[in-house]
Design a protein around this motif. Structure first.
Motif, PDB file in Angstrom:
ATOM      1  N   LEU A  61       9.085  27.937  20.324  1.00  0.00           N
ATOM      2  CA  LEU A  61       9.283  28.786  19.145  1.00  0.00           C
ATOM      3  C   LEU A  61       9.293  29.989  20.067  1.00  0.00           C
ATOM      4  N   THR A  62      10.372  30.911  19.773  1.00  0.00           N
ATOM      5  CA  THR A  62      10.600  32.140  20.120  1.00  0.00           C
ATOM      6  C   THR A  62      10.806  33.201  19.186  1.00  0.00           C
ATOM      7  N   PHE A  63      10.297  34.389  19.458  1.00  0.00           N
ATOM      8  CA  PHE A  63      10.347  35.411  18.745  1.00  0.00           C
ATOM      9  C   PHE A  63      10.845  36.653  19.436  1.00  0.00           C
ATOM     10  N   PRO A  64      11.781  37.241  19.120  1.00  0.00           N
ATOM     11  CA  PRO A  64      12.278  38.712  20.043  1.00  0.00           C
ATOM     12  C   PRO A  64      11.147  39.674  19.808  1.00  0.00           C
ATOM     13  N   LEU A  65      10.772  40.240  21.118  1.00  0.00           N
ATOM     14  CA  LEU A  65       9.872  41.226  21.452  1.00  0.00           C
ATOM     15  C   LEU A  65      10.609  42.170  22.059  1.00  0.00           C
ATOM     16  N   TRP A  66      10.329  43.674  21.696  1.00  0.00           N
ATOM     17  CA  TRP A  66      10.970  44.741  22.365  1.00  0.00           C
ATOM     18  C   TRP A  66       9.935  45.800  22.437  1.00  0.00           C
ATOM     19  N   THR A  67       9.955  46.747  23.509  1.00  0.00           N
ATOM     20  CA  THR A  67       9.316  47.895  23.629  1.00  0.00           C
ATOM     21  C   THR A  67      10.125  49.098  22.498  1.00  0.00           C
ATOM     22  N   SER A  68       9.359  50.134  22.219  1.00  0.00           N
ATOM     23  CA  SER A  68      10.148  51.131  21.431  1.00  0.00           C
ATOM     24  C   SER A  68      11.612  51.448  21.920  1.00  0.00           C
ATOM     25  N   GLU A  69      11.364  51.895  23.354  1.00  0.00           N
ATOM     26  CA  GLU A  69      12.521  52.408  24.087  1.00  0.00           C
ATOM     27  C   GLU A  69      13.770  51.303  24.074  1.00  0.00           C
ATOM     28  N   SER A  70      13.358  50.237  24.577  1.00  0.00           N
ATOM     29  CA  SER A  70      14.418  49.238  24.557  1.00  0.00           C
ATOM     30  C   SER A  70      14.905  48.695  23.234  1.00  0.00           C
ATOM     31  N   LEU A  71      14.138  48.844  22.269  1.00  0.00           N
ATOM     32  CA  LEU A  71      14.719  48.768  20.988  1.00  0.00           C
ATOM     33  C   LEU A  71      15.770  49.723  20.484  1.00  0.00           C
ATOM     34  N   GLN A  72      15.227  50.932  20.638  1.00  0.00           N
ATOM     35  CA  GLN A  72      16.268  52.077  20.551  1.00  0.00           C
ATOM     36  C   GLN A  72      17.593  52.085  21.560  1.00  0.00           C
ATOM     37  N   ASP A  73      17.405  51.649  22.597  1.00  0.00           N
ATOM     38  CA  ASP A  73      18.489  51.465  23.281  1.00  0.00           C
ATOM     39  C   ASP A  73      19.477  50.390  22.834  1.00  0.00           C
ATOM     40  N   LEU A  74      19.122  49.255  22.433  1.00  0.00           N
ATOM     41  CA  LEU A  74      19.789  48.491  22.059  1.00  0.00           C
ATOM     42  C   LEU A  74      20.540  48.762  20.567  1.00  0.00           C
ATOM     43  N   ARG A  75      19.762  49.578  19.771  1.00  0.00           N
ATOM     44  CA  ARG A  75      20.366  49.951  18.648  1.00  0.00           C
ATOM     45  C   ARG A  75      21.678  51.019  18.862  1.00  0.00           C
ATOM     46  N   ASP A  76      21.152  51.672  19.853  1.00  0.00           N
ATOM     47  CA  ASP A  76      22.509  52.861  20.424  1.00  0.00           C
ATOM     48  C   ASP A  76      23.609  52.174  20.908  1.00  0.00           C
ATOM     49  N   ARG A  77      23.546  50.793  21.504  1.00  0.00           N
ATOM     50  CA  ARG A  77      24.503  50.317  22.331  1.00  0.00           C
ATOM     51  C   ARG A  77      25.343  49.481  21.129  1.00  0.00           C
ATOM     52  N   LYS A  78      24.438  48.840  20.071  1.00  0.00           N
ATOM     53  CA  LYS A  78      25.087  48.207  18.728  1.00  0.00           C
ATOM     54  C   LYS A  78      25.754  49.107  18.289  1.00  0.00           C
ATOM     55  N   ALA A  79      25.272  50.568  17.988  1.00  0.00           N
ATOM     56  CA  ALA A  79      26.254  51.392  17.185  1.00  0.00           C
ATOM     57  C   ALA A  79      27.534  51.917  17.857  1.00  0.00           C
ATOM     58  N   LYS A  80      27.381  51.826  19.202  1.00  0.00           N
ATOM     59  CA  LYS A  80      28.668  52.125  19.960  1.00  0.00           C
ATOM     60  C   LYS A  80      29.714  51.063  19.841  1.00  0.00           C
ATOM     61  N   ALA A  81      29.365  49.750  19.901  1.00  0.00           N
ATOM     62  CA  ALA A  81      30.048  48.661  19.809  1.00  0.00           C
ATOM     63  C   ALA A  81      30.640  48.504  18.506  1.00  0.00           C
ATOM     64  N   GLU A  82      29.791  48.706  17.516  1.00  0.00           N
ATOM     65  CA  GLU A  82      30.358  48.925  15.965  1.00  0.00           C
ATOM     66  C   GLU A  82      31.550  49.958  15.763  1.00  0.00           C
ATOM     67  N   GLU A  83      31.203  50.889  16.632  1.00  0.00           N
ATOM     68  CA  GLU A  83      32.502  52.116  16.374  1.00  0.00           C
ATOM     69  C   GLU A  83      33.639  51.707  17.042  1.00  0.00           C
ATOM     70  N   LYS A  84      33.291  51.165  18.303  1.00  0.00           N
ATOM     71  CA  LYS A  84      34.676  50.551  19.010  1.00  0.00           C
ATOM     72  C   LYS A  84      35.521  49.531  18.241  1.00  0.00           C
ATOM     73  N   ALA A  85      34.573  48.684  17.447  1.00  0.00           N
ATOM     74  CA  ALA A  85      35.056  47.357  16.807  1.00  0.00           C
ATOM     75  C   ALA A  85      35.904  47.946  15.531  1.00  0.00           C
ATOM     76  N   THR A  86      35.424  48.910  14.891  1.00  0.00           N
ATOM     77  CA  THR A  86      35.783  49.723  13.655  1.00  0.00           C
ATOM     78  C   THR A  86      37.275  50.319  14.126  1.00  0.00           C
ATOM     79  N   GLU A  87      37.337  50.916  15.083  1.00  0.00           N
ATOM     80  CA  GLU A  87      38.592  51.447  15.549  1.00  0.00           C
ATOM     81  C   GLU A  87      39.447  50.360  15.930  1.00  0.00           C
ATOM     82  N   ALA A  88      39.114  49.333  16.683  1.00  0.00           N
ATOM     83  CA  ALA A  88      40.269  48.233  17.030  1.00  0.00           C
ATOM     84  C   ALA A  88      40.659  47.563  15.706  1.00  0.00           C
ATOM     85  N   ILE A  89      39.875  47.317  14.674  1.00  0.00           N
ATOM     86  CA  ILE A  89      40.218  46.600  13.531  1.00  0.00           C
ATOM     87  C   ILE A  89      41.191  47.384  12.903  1.00  0.00           C
ATOM     88  N   GLU A  90      41.343  48.724  12.445  1.00  0.00           N
ATOM     89  CA  GLU A  90      41.668  49.757  11.993  1.00  0.00           C
ATOM     90  C   GLU A  90      43.026  49.834  12.934  1.00  0.00           C
TER      91      GLU A  90
END
Length: 119
Positions: free
Chosen positions: A1-30
């Protein structure tokens, strides 16, 4: 049984990287849609080939954006705030190991964690 666990800093860093990846993906799709449209509209075989190549490059950029791997990460799901600046994802996974020393793991399903479980 596993549950993802993050610190506040690492969670914010992942959210920032996800937003950048989504931006790149949207541009590539267009860009891909635009190149496919231009390829279909032209009668010039050389321009068709050029637009086809550009559409392929846009698709490759989508693959390399990291969007698909971040898409599967539960970064936007409800997080349970724990003591010590930790955040636990409210959805975990249940795994089993196949027989043998070097056997693969097999996903059996998922399990919820409720805030009441930690209170």
């Amino acid at each position: 049984l596993t549950f993802p666990l993050w610190t506040s800093e690492s969670l914010q860093d992942l959210r920032d990287r996800k937003a950048k990846a989504e931006e790149k993906a949207t541009e590539a799709i267009e860009r891909h849609a635009s190149e496919v449209r231009m390829m279909q509209e032209t009668n010039n075989p050389l321009m068709k080939a050029l637009h086809f190549r550009n559409a392929c490059k846009a698709h490759e950029d989508l693959d390399y954006s990291g969007y698909r791997s971040y898409q599967k990460m539960p970064l936007e799901r409800d997080m349970i705030h724990l003591e010590g600046n930790l955040h636990l994802c409210s959805l975990g996974t249940i795994w089993t190991k196949k027989e043998g020393w070097f056997a693969d793991h097999e996903l059996l399903g998922s399990a919820p964690a409720l805030p009441e479980d930690f209170g």
